[in-house]
Design a protein around this motif. Structure first.
Motif, mmCIF file in Angstrom:
data_model
loop_
_atom_site.group_PDB
_atom_site.id
_atom_site.type_symbol
_atom_site.label_atom_id
_atom_site.label_comp_id
_atom_site.label_asym_id
_atom_site.label_seq_id
_atom_site.Cartn_x
_atom_site.Cartn_y
_atom_site.Cartn_z
ATOM 1 N N LYS A 1 0.826 -1.229 0.000
ATOM 2 C CA LYS A 1 0.000 0.000 0.000
ATOM 3 C C LYS A 1 0.855 1.273 0.000
ATOM 4 O O LYS A 1 0.573 2.237 0.701
ATOM 5 N N LYS A 2 1.911 1.263 -0.801
ATOM 6 C CA LYS A 2 2.799 2.424 -0.907
ATOM 7 C C LYS A 2 2.471 3.194 -2.184
ATOM 8 O O LYS A 2 3.187 3.138 -3.196
ATOM 9 N N ALA A 3 1.347 3.914 -2.125
ATOM 10 C CA ALA A 3 0.850 4.622 -3.305
ATOM 11 C C ALA A 3 1.790 5.740 -3.737
ATOM 12 O O ALA A 3 2.022 5.948 -4.937
ATOM 13 N N GLU A 4 2.338 6.473 -2.777
ATOM 14 C CA GLU A 4 3.235 7.589 -3.111
ATOM 15 C C GLU A 4 4.497 7.091 -3.809
ATOM 16 O O GLU A 4 5.026 7.746 -4.705
ATOM 17 N N GLU A 5 5.000 5.911 -3.397
ATOM 18 C CA GLU A 5 6.190 5.345 -4.052
ATOM 19 C C GLU A 5 5.883 4.931 -5.490
ATOM 20 O O GLU A 5 6.726 5.052 -6.372
ATOM 21 N N LEU A 6 4.656 4.452 -5.722
ATOM 22 C CA LEU A 6 4.256 4.114 -7.086
ATOM 23 C C LEU A 6 4.235 5.375 -7.953
ATOM 24 O O LEU A 6 4.647 5.361 -9.114
ATOM 25 N N ARG A 7 3.747 6.450 -7.346
ATOM 26 C CA ARG A 7 3.711 7.726 -8.078
ATOM 27 C C ARG A 7 5.132 8.187 -8.428
ATOM 28 O O ARG A 7 5.400 8.594 -9.568
ATOM 29 N N SER A 8 6.038 8.128 -7.447
ATOM 30 C CA SER A 8 7.416 8.566 -7.699
ATOM 31 C C SER A 8 8.123 7.619 -8.664
ATOM 32 O O SER A 8 8.995 8.030 -9.438
ATOM 33 N N LEU A 9 7.730 6.339 -8.666
ATOM 34 C CA LEU A 9 8.314 5.372 -9.596
ATOM 35 C C LEU A 9 8.055 5.789 -11.048
ATOM 36 O O LEU A 9 8.952 5.691 -11.893
ATOM 37 N N LEU A 10 6.829 6.259 -11.324
ATOM 38 C CA LEU A 10 6.508 6.703 -12.679
ATOM 39 C C LEU A 10 7.424 7.844 -13.123
ATOM 40 O O LEU A 10 7.857 7.905 -14.270
ATOM 41 N N THR A 11 7.695 8.756 -12.185
ATOM 42 C CA THR A 11 8.576 9.884 -12.506
ATOM 43 C C THR A 11 10.006 9.400 -12.752
ATOM 44 O O THR A 11 10.682 9.832 -13.694
ATOM 45 N N GLN A 12 10.475 8.471 -11.908
ATOM 46 C CA GLN A 12 11.846 7.954 -12.028
ATOM 47 C C GLN A 12 12.046 7.164 -13.315
ATOM 48 O O GLN A 12 13.164 7.088 -13.844
ATOM 49 N N ARG B 1 0.042 2.604 -17.775
ATOM 50 C CA ARG B 1 -1.337 2.230 -17.412
ATOM 51 C C ARG B 1 -1.349 1.171 -16.319
ATOM 52 O O ARG B 1 -2.215 1.163 -15.443
ATOM 53 N N GLY B 2 -0.347 0.259 -16.354
ATOM 54 C CA GLY B 2 -0.262 -0.769 -15.314
ATOM 55 C C GLY B 2 -0.003 -0.164 -13.942
ATOM 56 O O GLY B 2 -0.604 -0.593 -12.938
ATOM 57 N N ILE B 3 0.876 0.851 -13.867
ATOM 58 C CA ILE B 3 1.180 1.484 -12.574
ATOM 59 C C ILE B 3 -0.013 2.304 -12.078
ATOM 60 O O ILE B 3 -0.327 2.309 -10.884
ATOM 61 N N ILE B 4 -0.705 2.984 -12.999
ATOM 62 C CA ILE B 4 -1.920 3.731 -12.607
ATOM 63 C C ILE B 4 -2.969 2.762 -12.076
ATOM 64 O O ILE B 4 -3.639 3.035 -11.066
ATOM 65 N N ASP B 5 -3.107 1.593 -12.726
ATOM 66 C CA ASP B 5 -4.041 0.563 -12.234
ATOM 67 C C ASP B 5 -3.617 0.052 -10.859
ATOM 68 O O ASP B 5 -4.477 -0.235 -10.002
ATOM 69 N N ALA B 6 -2.299 -0.068 -10.648
ATOM 70 C CA ALA B 6 -1.797 -0.533 -9.349
ATOM 71 C C ALA B 6 -2.151 0.450 -8.239
ATOM 72 O O ALA B 6 -2.548 0.048 -7.140
ATOM 73 N N VAL B 7 -2.024 1.749 -8.520
ATOM 74 C CA VAL B 7 -2.400 2.772 -7.526
ATOM 75 C C VAL B 7 -3.894 2.665 -7.206
ATOM 76 O O VAL B 7 -4.310 2.808 -6.052
ATOM 77 N N ALA B 8 -4.701 2.382 -8.247
ATOM 78 C CA ALA B 8 -6.158 2.299 -8.071
ATOM 79 C C ALA B 8 -6.567 1.154 -7.140
ATOM 80 O O ALA B 8 -7.630 1.195 -6.520
ATOM 81 N N LYS B 9 -5.707 0.121 -7.039
ATOM 82 C CA LYS B 9 -6.031 -1.018 -6.170
ATOM 83 C C LYS B 9 -5.848 -0.695 -4.685
ATOM 84 O O LYS B 9 -6.291 -1.447 -3.823
#
Length: 437
Positions: free
Chosen positions: A65-76, A94-102
């Motif tokens: 449940k590390k949503a902020e890290e997923l967000r920063s991963l997209l930037t990195q 799209r896969g990472i955005i879907d992961a955040v949605a979960k």
């Protein structure tokens, strides 16, 4: 890409990936996966391993449940996106955005993330990806009830996609627009958008999930028009599609199927559908709620109906589709019960009616007043000083029912006679005009 965990890197190969996945603690696995992404190599094998690493890393971050890290991963990952094909970039984003949605409670973060990606894709001129992220953003804005921004975003997107003739995306956007208009209670526009989605879908192969979504929306719109038999057939088609895919929306389709059965006075069929082979896979509070409503409807019991609404509030009142139709059903059921109870009387105490129907007096009094004003029956709630329809009897608390006024047949017959005489006079005038000419 600067890892939030480590500055050193692991070579992007199968051994490093296996080492990361074999780590006992999730945080340790995450750290090692970040280190694999730090490998500067751009060989085809390294790129393939990095793609697998990103998939595993997003899965782990979702579990933790590390949503902020997923967000920063997209930037990195943006430098990495410049060396892989655009189609693979779109799949990863799209896969990472879907992961955040979960991850629960991340809707605002998803909206912010989508807006960031729209800006990035616009600057990078990645039209294909931008359109899909914008469609996702419009859906999130709708869920967040931001109805001022969503329509303008969708209308611009529809024009752009129609020019490109991307029918698969056009189906998704038309469906979104239909849902938006339905939410805003604009049924004609909702139907028009659904028709546009069907037209686009007929020209291409539509994935099963998308076809199920079209059928589900079709059922909702037909139910809104009180065409429950047609709605049931659409919900059934949607249920079969979602059930085959093990999509959670199968449960909602089944729930709406049961609702249609109740609304067409076939509540006895509900238990059979629930106990069928397909229905048994979705046993839970939602189906229990519909069964309770069906039992109350079969018994014509408002008390049981209110008990079901109270006991299953999240499943019934918090579902806008079910709530809208059950409110109508409750009003109809209450009116039928009240008319049946007051039929033998010319004057009856409201307290007695309330006792028979097992509802609070003020509730019954309010409903009777509404029925009088709507001319559901002729009567008055006597106030002592005189009788006049639609007033409440604060003293005696009685309902006075009048006999249905009989229509005097002489008036319509007279009007018909006058109309026929008028036709005869007109005919004679035409004939005389011909003779004179």
């Amino acid at each position: 890409m600067a890892s939030p965990m480590q500055s050193s890197y692991l070579p992007a190969n199968t051994d490093s990936l296996a080492q990361a996945l074999e780590a006992v603690k999730p945080d340790e696995s995450i750290s090692l996966l970040y280190q694999i992404l730090e490998d500067p190599s751009s060989s085809s094998e390294a790129l393939r391993i990095k793609e697998q690493t990103i998939s595993k890393l997003s899965d782990l971050l979702t579990q933790e449940k590390k949503a902020e890290e997923l967000r920063s991963l997209l930037t990195q990952l943006r430098p990495f996106f410049s060396v892989i094909p655009k189609a693979k970039t779109a799949k990863i984003v799209r896969g990472i955005i879907d992961a955040v949605a979960k991850i629960p409670g991340t809707r605002d973060l998803q909206i912010s993330l989508c807006k960031e990606m729209v800006e990035w894709t616009r600057s990078e001129k990645r039209t294909f990806l931008r359109q899909r992220v914008e469609a996702r953003l419009a859906a999130l804005l709708m869920e967040n009830k931001e109805y001022s921004e969503a329509p303008s975003l969708l209308s611009g997107l529809i024009k752009e996609v129609r020019r490109l003739d991307d029918k698969l995306l056009l189906v998704d956007i038309d469906l979104l627009e239909s849902k938006l208009h339905f939410t805003l209670k604009n049924l004609p526009k909702a139907k028009a958008s659904l028709t546009a989605a069907r037209t686009a879908a007929n020209a291409i192969y539509v994935p099963l999930a998308q076809q199920g979504t079209i059928d589900l929306q079709s059922g909702i719109l037909h139910a809104e028009e009180k065409d429950y038999k047609t709605a049931y057939s659409y919900f059934f088609e949607a249920f079969e599609a979602f059930n085959a895919l093990e999509d959670p929306r199968a449960m909602f389709s089944l729930k709406y199927m049961l609702l249609c059965k109740i609304m067409v006075n076939q509540a006895d069929d509900v238990a059979g559908i629930i106990s069928s082979k397909a229905g048994l896979n979705y046993l839970g509070p939602d189906l229990d709620a519909m069964k309770a409503v069906a039992d109350a409807h079969s018994k014509r019991s408002l008390k049981f109906f209110e008990t079901a609404l109270r006991d299953y509030k999240p499943q019934l009142e918090e579902d806008p589709i079910v709530h809208r139709h059950l409110s109508s059903l409750y009003d109809t059921l209450m009116e039928q019960n009240l008319c049946r109870l007051i039929e033998p009387y010319s004057r009856v105490e409201i307290a007695h009616i309330a006792e028979l129907i097992e509802l609070p007096i003020d509730h019954v009094e309010k409903k009777l007043s509404q029925m009088i004003l709507d001319k559901k029956f002729a009567g008055t709630l006597d106030q002592g000083a005189g009788k006049f329809a639609g007033t409440l009897d604060q003293g005696a608390g009685c309902l006075i029912i009048f006999d249905d006024p009989k229509t005097d047949a002489i008036y319509p017959a007279t009007l018909e006679t006058i109309s026929n005489i008028g036709k005869v006079v007109d005919s004679l005038y035409v004939r005389s005009a011909r003779i004179m000419s």
